[in-house]
Scaffold this motif. Structure first.
Motif, mmCIF file in Angstrom:
data_model
loop_
_atom_site.group_PDB
_atom_site.id
_atom_site.type_symbol
_atom_site.label_atom_id
_atom_site.label_comp_id
_atom_site.label_asym_id
_atom_site.label_seq_id
_atom_site.Cartn_x
_atom_site.Cartn_y
_atom_site.Cartn_z
ATOM 1 N N LEU A 14 5.239 4.097 2.119
ATOM 2 C CA LEU A 14 5.031 5.550 1.998
ATOM 3 C C LEU A 14 5.955 6.131 0.934
ATOM 4 N N ALA A 15 7.209 5.709 0.962
ATOM 5 C CA ALA A 15 8.207 6.252 0.022
ATOM 6 C C ALA A 15 7.788 6.021 -1.428
ATOM 7 N N LEU A 16 7.033 4.931 -1.666
ATOM 8 C CA LEU A 16 6.659 4.590 -3.044
ATOM 9 C C LEU A 16 5.784 5.651 -3.701
ATOM 10 N N TYR A 17 5.045 6.438 -2.903
ATOM 11 C CA TYR A 17 4.216 7.496 -3.495
ATOM 12 C C TYR A 17 5.070 8.533 -4.227
ATOM 13 N N VAL A 18 6.349 8.617 -3.837
ATOM 14 C CA VAL A 18 7.239 9.568 -4.512
ATOM 15 C C VAL A 18 8.108 8.835 -5.539
ATOM 16 N N VAL A 19 8.592 7.665 -5.165
ATOM 17 C CA VAL A 19 9.531 6.954 -6.048
ATOM 18 C C VAL A 19 8.848 6.542 -7.347
ATOM 19 N N ILE A 20 7.655 5.957 -7.244
ATOM 20 C CA ILE A 20 6.953 5.489 -8.447
ATOM 21 C C ILE A 20 6.089 6.625 -8.950
ATOM 22 N N TYR A 21 6.310 7.030 -10.188
ATOM 23 C CA TYR A 21 5.504 8.136 -10.706
ATOM 24 C C TYR A 21 4.203 7.638 -11.331
ATOM 25 N N SER A 22 3.114 8.296 -10.953
ATOM 26 C CA SER A 22 1.836 8.117 -11.642
ATOM 27 C C SER A 22 0.949 9.306 -11.292
ATOM 28 N N PRO A 23 0.220 9.852 -12.281
ATOM 29 C CA PRO A 23 -0.682 10.960 -11.952
ATOM 30 C C PRO A 23 -1.934 10.503 -11.195
ATOM 31 N N ILE A 24 -2.131 9.172 -11.112
ATOM 32 C CA ILE A 24 -3.147 8.656 -10.193
ATOM 33 C C ILE A 24 -2.438 7.664 -9.292
ATOM 34 N N GLN A 25 -2.582 7.831 -8.004
ATOM 35 C CA GLN A 25 -1.928 6.931 -7.047
ATOM 36 C C GLN A 25 -2.986 6.379 -6.122
ATOM 37 N N MET A 26 -3.004 5.070 -6.020
ATOM 38 C CA MET A 26 -4.037 4.465 -5.194
ATOM 39 C C MET A 26 -3.687 4.516 -3.708
ATOM 40 N N VAL A 27 -4.721 4.574 -2.899
ATOM 41 C CA VAL A 27 -4.608 4.431 -1.439
ATOM 42 C C VAL A 27 -5.446 3.190 -1.145
ATOM 43 N N PRO A 28 -4.839 2.008 -1.320
ATOM 44 C CA PRO A 28 -5.666 0.809 -1.490
ATOM 45 C C PRO A 28 -6.102 0.073 -0.225
ATOM 46 N N ASP A 29 -5.433 0.277 0.892
ATOM 47 C CA ASP A 29 -5.704 -0.607 2.041
ATOM 48 C C ASP A 29 -7.099 -0.340 2.611
ATOM 49 N N LEU A 30 -7.569 -1.276 3.434
ATOM 50 C CA LEU A 30 -8.870 -1.130 4.082
ATOM 51 C C LEU A 30 -8.814 0.100 4.984
ATOM 52 N N ALA A 31 -9.905 0.854 5.005
ATOM 53 C CA ALA A 31 -9.926 2.108 5.773
ATOM 54 C C ALA A 31 -9.496 1.859 7.218
ATOM 55 N N GLU A 32 -9.931 0.744 7.778
ATOM 56 C CA GLU A 32 -9.618 0.472 9.200
ATOM 57 C C GLU A 32 -8.109 0.362 9.431
#
Ligand code: NOJ
Ligand code: CA
Length: 690
Positions: free
Chosen positions: A551-569
């Motif tokens: 979760l912390a990586l969404y803030v630590v690593i900067y990118s104007p597009i951030q993936m939410v990659p895991d399987l929906a389940e």
């Protein structure tokens, strides 16, 4: 008497040879100084000081040319100019809204006294957090076409610093970071990495930039380049005995030279960040400032966003890119399910890989030219329908162009491929360059490919398309000039955790990346894996962090597009998923609160479109306690904070998914105590009370 004559002769010699006093330029705050001069043979050199101690000792610079004498000696300083610059500009999206660009400049116009009286200009720009310099080749009679066989820019270090480095690979940056003294850098022992197959070429004991170092006096240095345009990428060759780095440009087996240009032209900037704190490396915007302002003007057609994708499931082996496998991932139904999931969770975009024909014939095949056309979908994928469905649900589709490192095929198809995207109102493409470059003999980081990557992005802008390249050329701040260069890979990303035979990215990986690769620019790392062990698919692989760190990586690593990659389940019924729903991808301000290279880092960022703040903190394999002063929050305001922290016994390997969530109210006068588990992290949202 004899002694006196010798002394007099020596004094006379010194007088003649030290042409005149050094040419000097200081940073606006006076802390960083560059001294430039020519030696008795007219060879240019410089040294660099930080607060009166030398950080770069006598370092020469020269060029070897094909069919012409080197540009190296017999120079005189024909003219000198100095100037100062101070502006504040705005990023269309980014880590912050406003960027201060403040430097002093020294321009030295050199001319050969013998030979052809050729001219070259060296320009230094000195900022409060580092320096950049470049070579300018003016238009002139005796220098028209310049074929560079070697650029010899030296950086003489003043000690055996601790370096955080990856090998000077001409083809791929997807290496694990090494930490060693400069004297122990041994890049060539990292050849034949089984995880990179044949896609790795490390000709010398050299390192890739950004390479970051810590001196014994606690100073931080990071070497890189800015504005890499129509030139070869630079690696730095390491002299482990004299602690000297020197430029080694990426070459071509086809042409035998490194760079061909016609005057007038400029080289990229050679850059050194010089800071007293590790956190100030991340604060620096010098690389961006050394690039030209936005040439695209209105780029409002791109909006920073989170995105899901038909992607991680392929890396897990649940399904595949190619249809012949019988487990094709990119089906119309799978795409619709992903769109539904994205829409439900406020995620604005969705990537589909393996949608176009050709995947039966890519990796491992030599003859990949002409295989992908970027317009023909597989028969079980209805592109029209997927785009239509996405539009209805407010989810845009991210296009995927895997070139399989056949850039000539791609160049021929570019207009048709981008036109198709335009027709469907698609504004983001993820491109890929897996494999050895065809034609064989060109390398991913040489001049020819630098031009390919840049030209593809510039053309994309004509079609209002933003580019996220994988297996790219490194970032050098060009996103300032072409903001549609939104993000890229160019490091060992999350995907390695799915299949690498070496155990994946160790917990120290990202605490190093934040102070090395991330200094170059945005990273499409793809954080947010919740099923950390994924034993159902790959019992021998895993992510080597806790869930809280993901979760912390969404803030630590900067990118104007951030993936939410895991399987929906894997996100269903997970309370921690609320952080991903809440976190944004575009920032007004960034504060790097603490950090040491390879150990830990904590970053707080303010949402560009609200007054909410988000904080991410990550650590390496060591658990640690950190006190976080909240004085970055607004005076007088109250915030509802939600912290997503490592559970009591969390551990990246033994207990990675233990997550504790607490809610409380805070103001800027509070201090928080963070407890990070081994390989752990913490993510916090601060929602300002209305
Ligand atoms: C490598 C990229 O890094 C990865 O994200 C992608 O899925 C594959 N290439 C296939 O294009
Ligand atoms: Ca990759």
């Amino acid at each position: 008497m004899k002694f006196n004559i010798t002394l007099a002769a020596l004094l006379l010699f010194l007088n003649l040879s030290a042409q005149k006093n050094d040419y000097k330029v200081n940073s606006p705050d006076g802390n960083i100084k560059v001294s430039f001069n020519l030696n008795a043979s007219g060879e240019p050199y410089c040294f660099i000081y930080h607060k009166d101690s030398k950080v770069i000792d006598t370092s020469y610079m020269s060029f070897d040319l094909k069919d012409a004498p080197s540009l190296s000696k017999d120079f005189k300083v024909a003219d000198v100019q100095s100037s100062s610059f101070n502006e504040t500009w705005e990023m269309p999206w980014g880590e912050q809204l406003k960027v201060v660009n403040n430097y002093n400049e020294l321009e030295l116009n050199l001319q050969e006294t013998s030979n052809f009286k050729r001219k070259i200009t060296i320009v230094y720009r000195v900022f409060n957090d580092g320096i950049g310099f470049r070579y300018e080749f003016p238009k002139q009679e005796n220098l028209h076409e310049v074929v560079i066989t070697d650029e010899n820019t030296e950086f003489a270090l003043t000690g055996d610093h601790t370096a955080f480095w990856i090998p000077g690979d001409w083809d791929i940056y997807e290496h694990l970071y090494n930490t060693s003294k400069v004297s122990k850098i041994n890049a060539t022992t990292l050849r034949d990495n089984p995880n990179l197959g044949k896609h790795s070429y490390i000709p010398e004991n050299a390192v890739v930039t950004p390479v970051t170092m810590k001196t014994d006096n606690g100073l931080y240095l990071s070497f890189h380049e800015a504005a890499l345009i129509d030139y070869a990428g630079m690696t730095l060759k390491v002299d482990t005995i004299n602690f000297k780095l020197s430029s080694e440009l990426v070459g071509s087996d086809i042409t035998g030279y490194k760079v061909k240009r016609v005057t007038p032209f400029n080289t990229p900037w050679r850059t050194i960040l010089i800071t007293e704190k590790a956190t100030e490396l991340i604060d620096s915007k010098m690389i961006l400032n050394l690039n030209e302002p936005n040439k695209l003007e209105d780029v409002s057609w791109f909006k920073p966003t989170k995105y899901t994708g038909i992607w991680w499931e392929m890396h897990l082996g649940k399904n595949s890119w190619d249809m012949a496998s019988g487990i094709h991932g990119a089906t119309t139904q799978n795409a619709k399910d992903k769109i539904d999931f994205s829409a439900k969770n406020g995620i604005g975009a969705m990537l589909v890989e393996g949608w176009n024909t050709g995947w039966e014939h890519w990796i491992g095949f030599e003859d990949r030219e002409g295989v992908f056309d970027f317009v023909t979908p597989y028969s079980d994928y209805d592109l029209d329908e997927v785009v239509r469905y996405g539009k209805r649900k407010g989810v845009s589709i991210v296009m995927h162009h895997e070139t399989s490192a056949a850039p000539r095929t791609y160049e021929k198809q570019l207009d048709t491929a981008y036109a198709l995207m335009k027709k469907y109102d698609m504004h983001v493409v993820k491109s890929g360059y897996v494999g050895k470059i065809i034609p064989k003999g060109e390398y991913h980081h040489g001049q020819w490919m630098v031009n390919h990557y840049n030209n593809a992005a510039i053309k994309a802008a004509d079609y209002q398309i933003a580019v996220n390249a994988h297996e790219p050329i490194k970032a050098t701040g060009l996103r300032r000039t072409y903001p549609n260069i939104i993000s890229r890979e160019g490091l060992r990303g999350q995907e390695f955790n799915a299949w690498a035979s070496d155990g994946g990215n160790p917990p120290e990986h990202l605490p190093i990346v934040a102070f090395t690769r991330m200094l170059a620019g945005p990273i499409d790392f793809t954080p947010g894996i919740f099923d950390i062990k994924f034993d159902k698919y790959k019992p021998n692989n895993q992510v080597n962090t806790t869930l809280a760190q993901q979760l912390a990586l969404y803030v630590v690593i900067y990118s104007p597009i951030q993936m939410v990659p895991d399987l929906a389940e894997n996100y269903e019924n997970q309370p921690g998923f609320q952080f991903i729903r809440d976190v944004v991808t575009d920032w007004k301000k960034t504060e790097v609160l603490n950090g040491e290279i390879g150990d830990f880092v904590t970053i707080a960022r303010e949402d560009r479109n609200s007054d909410n703040w988000f904080l991410g903190s990550i650590t390496d394999e060591n658990a640690r306690d950190l006190d976080i002063d909240l004085n970055f929050l607004e005076e007088g305001a109250k915030y509802s904070a939600t912290i997503y922290e490592d559970g009591k016994n969390a551990h990246w390997d033994k207990n990675p998914t233990s997550l504790n969530i607490r809610k409380f109210e805070v103001t800027k006068n509070d201090t928080l105590k963070l407890k990070l588990a081994a390989g752990g992290g913490a993510a916090i949202s601060f929602m300002k009370n209305k």
